[in-house]
Design a protein around this motif. Structure first.
Motif, PDB file in Angstrom:
ATOM      1  N   PHE A 246      19.385  12.044   1.685  1.00 58.65           N
ATOM      2  CA  PHE A 246      18.181  11.482   2.292  1.00 58.65           C
ATOM      3  C   PHE A 246      16.969  11.701   1.390  1.00 58.65           C
ATOM      4  N   GLU A 247      16.969  12.801   0.644  1.00 64.52           N
ATOM      5  CA  GLU A 247      15.848  13.078  -0.259  1.00 64.52           C
ATOM      6  C   GLU A 247      15.752  12.034  -1.354  1.00 64.52           C
ATOM      7  N   MET A 248      16.917  11.611  -1.877  1.00 60.65           N
ATOM      8  CA  MET A 248      16.925  10.587  -2.915  1.00 60.65           C
ATOM      9  C   MET A 248      16.394   9.269  -2.359  1.00 60.65           C
ATOM     10  N   LEU A 249      16.800   8.929  -1.147  1.00 60.75           N
ATOM     11  CA  LEU A 249      16.345   7.695  -0.520  1.00 60.75           C
ATOM     12  C   LEU A 249      14.847   7.757  -0.226  1.00 60.75           C
ATOM     13  N   ASP A 250      14.371   8.895   0.255  1.00 54.16           N
ATOM     14  CA  ASP A 250      12.938   9.044   0.529  1.00 54.16           C
ATOM     15  C   ASP A 250      12.118   8.938  -0.753  1.00 54.16           C
ATOM     16  N   ALA A 251      12.610   9.530  -1.832  1.00 54.31           N
ATOM     17  CA  ALA A 251      11.892   9.451  -3.109  1.00 54.31           C
ATOM     18  C   ALA A 251      11.822   8.006  -3.594  1.00 54.31           C
ATOM     19  N   ALA A 252      12.911   7.266  -3.432  1.00 52.55           N
ATOM     20  CA  ALA A 252      12.917   5.860  -3.846  1.00 52.55           C
ATOM     21  C   ALA A 252      11.959   5.035  -2.986  1.00 52.55           C
ATOM     22  N   LYS A 253      11.940   5.300  -1.684  1.00 59.57           N
ATOM     23  CA  LYS A 253      11.025   4.572  -0.794  1.00 59.57           C
ATOM     24  C   LYS A 253       9.577   4.881  -1.146  1.00 59.57           C
ATOM     25  N   ASN A 254       9.293   6.123  -1.479  1.00 56.22           N
ATOM     26  CA  ASN A 254       7.929   6.482  -1.847  1.00 56.22           C
ATOM     27  C   ASN A 254       7.496   5.778  -3.131  1.00 56.22           C
ATOM     28  N   LYS A 255       8.408   5.654  -4.100  1.00 59.40           N
ATOM     29  CA  LYS A 255       8.082   4.934  -5.329  1.00 59.40           C
ATOM     30  C   LYS A 255       7.773   3.475  -5.026  1.00 59.40           C
ATOM     31  N   ILE A 256       8.568   2.881  -4.149  1.00 59.41           N
ATOM     32  CA  ILE A 256       8.344   1.472  -3.785  1.00 59.41           C
ATOM     33  C   ILE A 256       7.009   1.335  -3.067  1.00 59.41           C
ATOM     34  N   ARG A 257       6.675   2.281  -2.188  1.00 58.15           N
ATOM     35  CA  ARG A 257       5.377   2.228  -1.492  1.00 58.15           C
ATOM     36  C   ARG A 257       4.224   2.253  -2.481  1.00 58.15           C
ATOM     37  N   VAL A 258       4.327   3.110  -3.485  1.00 58.16           N
ATOM     38  CA  VAL A 258       3.273   3.200  -4.493  1.00 58.16           C
ATOM     39  C   VAL A 258       3.172   1.891  -5.273  1.00 58.16           C
ATOM     40  N   LYS A 259       4.320   1.320  -5.672  1.00 54.26           N
ATOM     41  CA  LYS A 259       4.305   0.052  -6.410  1.00 54.26           C
ATOM     42  C   LYS A 259       3.708  -1.068  -5.569  1.00 54.26           C
ATOM     43  N   VAL A 260       4.052  -1.111  -4.281  1.00 52.15           N
ATOM     44  CA  VAL A 260       3.505  -2.150  -3.399  1.00 52.15           C
ATOM     45  C   VAL A 260       2.002  -1.962  -3.229  1.00 52.15           C
ATOM     46  N   SER A 261       1.552  -0.731  -3.123  1.00 54.61           N
ATOM     47  CA  SER A 261       0.110  -0.511  -2.974  1.00 54.61           C
ATOM     48  C   SER A 261      -0.633  -0.921  -4.238  1.00 54.61           C
ATOM     49  N   TYR A 262      -0.064  -0.647  -5.416  1.00 51.98           N
ATOM     50  CA  TYR A 262      -0.683  -1.107  -6.657  1.00 51.98           C
ATOM     51  C   TYR A 262      -0.728  -2.634  -6.706  1.00 51.98           C
ATOM     52  N   LEU A 263       0.336  -3.269  -6.267  1.00 57.24           N
ATOM     53  CA  LEU A 263       0.377  -4.730  -6.231  1.00 57.24           C
ATOM     54  C   LEU A 263      -0.699  -5.284  -5.299  1.00 57.24           C
ATOM     55  N   MET A 264      -0.853  -4.665  -4.127  1.00 60.33           N
ATOM     56  CA  MET A 264      -1.875  -5.119  -3.173  1.00 60.33           C
ATOM     57  C   MET A 264      -3.281  -4.933  -3.756  1.00 60.33           C
TER      58      MET A 264
END
Length: 160
Positions: A95-113
């Motif tokens: 679950f930690e690996m999945l959470d880390a990946a989701k957090n990276k995607i959140r950061v990328k999406v926020s930069y895109l926005m």
């Protein structure tokens, strides 16, 4: 300030401190509770070390619960850069690996926005300047629309 004045004040300070310590001994116990040493002595707190709890007889293995990723979670792992190909993703992940990946995607999406917001602002400024050159403004557009509506209402009133 002269040296003699300083000496007399420092002497008075020493005498006051001595008087304070003498008075402190005669003060009732609730006021003496402010000192740590008196607190331990008066209330009878134990200063001996606490006994350590007994170690469990069975040894526990620290196992991280694993999760079988869905297709969308696999895409998240790929987009985050955790794995290069979908074939590299194991059957179960933590679950930690999945959470880390989701957090990276959140950061990328926020930069895109953020980038899209800045680009939208720049586009609106450019379009506003073009409209100003054509002498188009909200005020002039509203006045033209109201004049047109008045004409239509007047024609409708004549027709009735």
């Amino acid at each position: 300030m002269t040296k003699s004045t300083y000496r007399s004040w420092s002497g008075e300070g020493k005498r006051l401190g001595h008087c304070f310590r003498l008075c402190e001994r005669n003060v009732s116990s609730p006021l003496r509770l402010t000192r740590n040493t008196d607190l331990k002595r008066i209330n009878g707190f134990c200063t001996k070390p606490q006994e350590s709890p007994k170690a469990p007889t069975q040894s526990y293995r620290h196992r991280v619960p694993l999760h079988k990723p869905t297709d969308f979670e696999k895409k998240i792992l790929l987009w985050s850069g955790r794995f290069k190909k979908e074939e590299e993703i194991p059957e179960t992940i933590s679950f930690e690996m999945l959470d880390a990946a989701k957090n990276k995607i959140r950061v990328k999406v926020s930069y895109l926005m953020i980038a899209l917001t800045v680009a939208g602002c720049v586009y609106m400024v450019i379009e506003g300047k073009k409209a100003a050159k054509r002498h188009e403004s909200l005020t002039s557009l509203n006045l033209e629309r109201k004049a047109r509506l008045r004409e239509e209402a007047a024609m409708k009133a004549k027709a009735d």
